[in-house]
Scaffold this motif. Structure first.
Motif, PDB file in Angstrom:
ATOM      1  N   LEU A  30      22.752  -0.541  15.082  1.00 51.47           N
ATOM      2  CA  LEU A  30      23.211  -1.920  15.267  1.00 51.47           C
ATOM      3  C   LEU A  30      24.515  -2.219  14.534  1.00 51.47           C
ATOM      4  O   LEU A  30      25.052  -3.322  14.644  1.00 51.47           O
ATOM      5  CB  LEU A  30      22.132  -2.909  14.833  1.00 51.47           C
ATOM      6  CG  LEU A  30      20.858  -2.915  15.680  1.00 51.47           C
ATOM      7  CD1 LEU A  30      19.933  -4.054  15.251  1.00 51.47           C
ATOM      8  CD2 LEU A  30      21.167  -3.021  17.174  1.00 51.47           C
ATOM      9  N   VAL A  31      25.041  -1.242  13.785  1.00 50.41           N
ATOM     10  CA  VAL A  31      26.361  -1.412  13.178  1.00 50.41           C
ATOM     11  C   VAL A  31      27.392  -1.494  14.303  1.00 50.41           C
ATOM     12  O   VAL A  31      27.340  -0.733  15.269  1.00 50.41           O
ATOM     13  CB  VAL A  31      26.671  -0.243  12.228  1.00 50.41           C
ATOM     14  CG1 VAL A  31      28.103  -0.324  11.721  1.00 50.41           C
ATOM     15  CG2 VAL A  31      25.694  -0.250  11.062  1.00 50.41           C
ATOM     16  N   GLU A  32      28.330  -2.429  14.172  1.00 55.40           N
ATOM     17  CA  GLU A  32      29.250  -2.691  15.274  1.00 55.40           C
ATOM     18  C   GLU A  32      30.573  -1.940  15.133  1.00 55.40           C
ATOM     19  O   GLU A  32      31.128  -1.805  14.048  1.00 55.40           O
ATOM     20  CB  GLU A  32      29.530  -4.193  15.381  1.00 55.40           C
ATOM     21  CG  GLU A  32      28.323  -4.993  15.832  1.00 55.40           C
ATOM     22  CD  GLU A  32      28.673  -6.440  16.178  1.00 55.40           C
ATOM     23  OE1 GLU A  32      29.845  -6.825  16.049  1.00 55.40           O
ATOM     24  OE2 GLU A  32      27.754  -7.173  16.557  1.00 55.40           O
ATOM     25  N   VAL A  33      31.055  -1.469  16.275  1.00 55.02           N
ATOM     26  CA  VAL A  33      32.396  -0.918  16.431  1.00 55.02           C
ATOM     27  C   VAL A  33      32.945  -1.472  17.739  1.00 55.02           C
ATOM     28  O   VAL A  33      32.240  -1.494  18.754  1.00 55.02           O
ATOM     29  CB  VAL A  33      32.385   0.623  16.473  1.00 55.02           C
ATOM     30  CG1 VAL A  33      33.772   1.160  16.811  1.00 55.02           C
ATOM     31  CG2 VAL A  33      31.915   1.196  15.149  1.00 55.02           C
ATOM     32  N   GLY A  34      34.166  -1.938  17.710  1.00 52.15           N
ATOM     33  CA  GLY A  34      34.747  -2.484  18.935  1.00 52.15           C
ATOM     34  C   GLY A  34      34.048  -3.727  19.437  1.00 52.15           C
ATOM     35  O   GLY A  34      34.059  -4.030  20.635  1.00 52.15           O
ATOM     36  N   GLY A  35      33.410  -4.465  18.532  1.00 51.72           N
ATOM     37  CA  GLY A  35      32.796  -5.726  18.915  1.00 51.72           C
ATOM     38  C   GLY A  35      31.389  -5.630  19.461  1.00 51.72           C
ATOM     39  O   GLY A  35      30.825  -6.639  19.897  1.00 51.72           O
ATOM     40  N   LYS A  36      30.781  -4.426  19.447  1.00 47.82           N
ATOM     41  CA  LYS A  36      29.395  -4.324  19.896  1.00 47.82           C
ATOM     42  C   LYS A  36      28.684  -3.208  19.144  1.00 47.82           C
ATOM     43  O   LYS A  36      29.321  -2.283  18.631  1.00 47.82           O
ATOM     44  CB  LYS A  36      29.307  -4.104  21.410  1.00 47.82           C
ATOM     45  CG  LYS A  36      29.882  -2.806  21.922  1.00 47.82           C
ATOM     46  CD  LYS A  36      29.748  -2.762  23.452  1.00 47.82           C
ATOM     47  CE  LYS A  36      30.367  -1.495  24.038  1.00 47.82           C
ATOM     48  NZ  LYS A  36      30.265  -1.483  25.513  1.00 47.82           N
ATOM     49  N   PRO A  37      27.352  -3.296  19.051  1.00 47.82           N
ATOM     50  CA  PRO A  37      26.595  -2.294  18.306  1.00 47.82           C
ATOM     51  C   PRO A  37      26.762  -0.893  18.896  1.00 47.82           C
ATOM     52  O   PRO A  37      26.938  -0.726  20.110  1.00 47.82           O
ATOM     53  CB  PRO A  37      25.148  -2.775  18.440  1.00 47.82           C
ATOM     54  CG  PRO A  37      25.261  -4.250  18.673  1.00 47.82           C
ATOM     55  CD  PRO A  37      26.495  -4.411  19.512  1.00 47.82           C
ATOM     56  N   LEU A  38      26.675   0.099  18.021  1.00 47.25           N
ATOM     57  CA  LEU A  38      26.823   1.483  18.459  1.00 47.25           C
ATOM     58  C   LEU A  38      25.866   1.832  19.593  1.00 47.25           C
ATOM     59  O   LEU A  38      26.243   2.520  20.550  1.00 47.25           O
ATOM     60  CB  LEU A  38      26.576   2.424  17.279  1.00 47.25           C
ATOM     61  CG  LEU A  38      27.658   2.459  16.202  1.00 47.25           C
ATOM     62  CD1 LEU A  38      27.158   3.238  14.987  1.00 47.25           C
ATOM     63  CD2 LEU A  38      28.929   3.074  16.752  1.00 47.25           C
ATOM     64  N   ILE A  39      24.623   1.370  19.509  1.00 44.94           N
ATOM     65  CA  ILE A  39      23.661   1.745  20.537  1.00 44.94           C
ATOM     66  C   ILE A  39      24.054   1.209  21.904  1.00 44.94           C
ATOM     67  O   ILE A  39      23.785   1.826  22.938  1.00 44.94           O
ATOM     68  CB  ILE A  39      22.228   1.301  20.157  1.00 44.94           C
ATOM     69  CG1 ILE A  39      21.215   2.030  21.042  1.00 44.94           C
ATOM     70  CG2 ILE A  39      22.072  -0.223  20.207  1.00 44.94           C
ATOM     71  CD1 ILE A  39      19.784   1.898  20.560  1.00 44.94           C
ATOM     72  N   ASP A  40      24.751   0.066  21.932  1.00 46.43           N
ATOM     73  CA  ASP A  40      25.177  -0.480  23.216  1.00 46.43           C
ATOM     74  C   ASP A  40      26.303   0.332  23.828  1.00 46.43           C
ATOM     75  O   ASP A  40      26.428   0.403  25.061  1.00 46.43           O
ATOM     76  CB  ASP A  40      25.587  -1.939  23.059  1.00 46.43           C
ATOM     77  CG  ASP A  40      24.393  -2.861  22.887  1.00 46.43           C
ATOM     78  OD1 ASP A  40      23.277  -2.463  23.277  1.00 46.43           O
ATOM     79  OD2 ASP A  40      24.558  -3.970  22.354  1.00 46.43           O
ATOM     80  N   HIS A  41      27.138   0.940  22.998  1.00 50.41           N
ATOM     81  CA  HIS A  41      28.145   1.855  23.542  1.00 50.41           C
ATOM     82  C   HIS A  41      27.454   2.971  24.322  1.00 50.41           C
ATOM     83  O   HIS A  41      27.847   3.308  25.442  1.00 50.41           O
ATOM     84  CB  HIS A  41      28.994   2.456  22.420  1.00 50.41           C
ATOM     85  CG  HIS A  41      29.993   1.517  21.833  1.00 50.41           C
ATOM     86  ND1 HIS A  41      31.239   1.316  22.380  1.00 50.41           N
ATOM     87  CD2 HIS A  41      29.926   0.720  20.732  1.00 50.41           C
ATOM     88  CE1 HIS A  41      31.914   0.449  21.643  1.00 50.41           C
ATOM     89  NE2 HIS A  41      31.134   0.066  20.640  1.00 50.41           N
ATOM     90  N   ALA A  42      26.420   3.574  23.722  1.00 50.77           N
ATOM     91  CA  ALA A  42      25.706   4.671  24.381  1.00 50.77           C
ATOM     92  C   ALA A  42      24.991   4.191  25.643  1.00 50.77           C
ATOM     93  O   ALA A  42      25.081   4.819  26.706  1.00 50.77           O
ATOM     94  CB  ALA A  42      24.705   5.293  23.413  1.00 50.77           C
ATOM     95  N   LEU A  43      24.288   3.069  25.545  1.00 53.39           N
ATOM     96  CA  LEU A  43      23.528   2.572  26.696  1.00 53.39           C
ATOM     97  C   LEU A  43      24.448   2.136  27.830  1.00 53.39           C
ATOM     98  O   LEU A  43      24.136   2.349  29.010  1.00 53.39           O
ATOM     99  CB  LEU A  43      22.620   1.426  26.255  1.00 53.39           C
ATOM    100  CG  LEU A  43      21.459   1.835  25.336  1.00 53.39           C
ATOM    101  CD1 LEU A  43      20.793   0.603  24.744  1.00 53.39           C
ATOM    102  CD2 LEU A  43      20.438   2.682  26.087  1.00 53.39           C
ATOM    103  N   ASP A  44      25.573   1.534  27.500  1.00 48.97           N
ATOM    104  CA  ASP A  44      26.526   1.131  28.543  1.00 48.97           C
ATOM    105  C   ASP A  44      27.081   2.349  29.277  1.00 48.97           C
ATOM    106  O   ASP A  44      27.263   2.327  30.498  1.00 48.97           O
ATOM    107  CB  ASP A  44      27.671   0.319  27.937  1.00 48.97           C
ATOM    108  CG  ASP A  44      27.244  -1.068  27.494  1.00 48.97           C
ATOM    109  OD1 ASP A  44      26.132  -1.501  27.860  1.00 48.97           O
ATOM    110  OD2 ASP A  44      28.027  -1.719  26.772  1.00 48.97           O
ATOM    111  N   ARG A  45      27.367   3.424  28.531  1.00 43.84           N
ATOM    112  CA  ARG A  45      27.866   4.639  29.165  1.00 43.84           C
ATOM    113  C   ARG A  45      26.815   5.225  30.113  1.00 43.84           C
ATOM    114  O   ARG A  45      27.126   5.680  31.212  1.00 43.84           O
ATOM    115  CB  ARG A  45      28.239   5.675  28.098  1.00 43.84           C
ATOM    116  CG  ARG A  45      29.424   5.300  27.232  1.00 43.84           C
ATOM    117  CD  ARG A  45      30.727   5.304  28.014  1.00 43.84           C
ATOM    118  NE  ARG A  45      31.104   6.649  28.447  1.00 43.84           N
ATOM    119  CZ  ARG A  45      31.784   7.518  27.712  1.00 43.84           C
ATOM    120  NH1 ARG A  45      32.153   7.182  26.477  1.00 43.84           N
ATOM    121  NH2 ARG A  45      32.099   8.697  28.191  1.00 43.84           N
ATOM    122  N   LEU A  46      25.581   5.242  29.672  1.00 43.57           N
ATOM    123  CA  LEU A  46      24.506   5.770  30.513  1.00 43.57           C
ATOM    124  C   LEU A  46      24.326   4.922  31.771  1.00 43.57           C
ATOM    125  O   LEU A  46      24.185   5.452  32.880  1.00 43.57           O
ATOM    126  CB  LEU A  46      23.205   5.832  29.716  1.00 43.57           C
ATOM    127  CG  LEU A  46      23.176   6.868  28.587  1.00 43.57           C
ATOM    128  CD1 LEU A  46      21.993   6.613  27.657  1.00 43.57           C
ATOM    129  CD2 LEU A  46      23.108   8.287  29.144  1.00 43.57           C
TER     130      LEU A  46
END
Length: 243
Positions: A30-46
């Motif tokens: 849940l730590v944010e990079v680029g304005g969203k949590p790390l896990i959302d970067h992974a889930l959005d890519r998937l």
């Protein structure tokens, strides 16, 4: 025709000790990079390549992650709880029933990557060959690995076959935390916490462990210094303060 796996697992159960003090108040995903949590970067890519179901293992600050993931529709989230942390291999083995009978993605939640000419997840699916592979790892050239300072993990043969670095050797590639695995690899696996390295070694002995080189940027976020570098490379929108 390329068949993209429809299921994936995102590894999110770790405590993130090296990222303290950020992880004192929230789980690392849940730590944010680029304005969203790390896990959302992974889930959005998937989600962007058509993955329909993502299994997320949770342990440390489980309620925080579960509450965050409630709002996601794509991919559909299945929570895989761990009363004790099962490590990477044990976490996947514990979730096999939800991952199904076909090859699936496994993605670490503490890396950010870009694919170069096309999405690395799609390129992995293109390269995947069930007849010859049980595990296909995305690897990053160490000279282009942001936040990594080790001696590398692997050598690659001419067809992508993987060999581990010897003890005193320097290897040109580091594992990028993104992979496709066949569920059969987990037959007769230990009934205890274990690392995915055990699975890789099993596939390597059979000549069925392969690597695919990422063409784009890759950033590992393991320490506060690594987080600062990632935030410099992926700045948040001006309206989105980071936690």
């Amino acid at each position: 025709m390329t068949t993209v796996p429809k299921r994936a697992m995102v590894l999110a159960a770790g405590r993130g000790e090296r990222l303290r003090p950020y992880t004192d108040r929230m789980p690392k995903p849940l730590v944010e990079v680029g304005g969203k949590p790390l896990i959302d970067h992974a889930l959005d890519r998937l989600a962007s390549i058509g993955v329909e179901i993502a299994v997320v293992n949770v342990s440390y600050r489980r309620a925080d992650l579960e509450n965050h993931l409630k709002g996601r529709c794509l991919p559909k989230i299945i929570i895989s709880p761990e009363s004790e942390r099962l490590e990477t291999g044990g976490g996947v083995a514990n979730a096999l029933e939800s991952l199904g009978d076909d090859p699936f993605y496994v993605v670490n939640s503490d890396v950010l990557w870009s694919g170069g000419r096309s999405d690395s997840l799609f390129r992995l699916a293109e390269f995947w060959d069930s007849a010859s592979m049980d595990a296909l790892l995305l690897v990053q050239p160490t000279v282009r690995a942001v936040g990594y300072h080790g001696r590398g993990d692997f050598q690659l043969g001419p067809l992508g076959e993987v060999r581990r670095r010897e003890e005193r050797e320097t290897a040109p590639f580091v594992f990028a935390g993104v992979q496709i695995l066949a569920p059969g690899l987990f037959m007769d696996c230990p009934k205890m916490p274990f690392s995915l390295n055990l699975i890789y070694d099993r596939a390597m002995r059979l000549g069925r462990l392969f690597g695919f080189v990422n063409e784009g940027r890759w950033t590992h976020i393991g320490t506060p210094e690594g987080l600062a570098r990632a935030r410099a490379l992926y700045p948040a929108p001006s309206h989105a303060p980071q936690s």
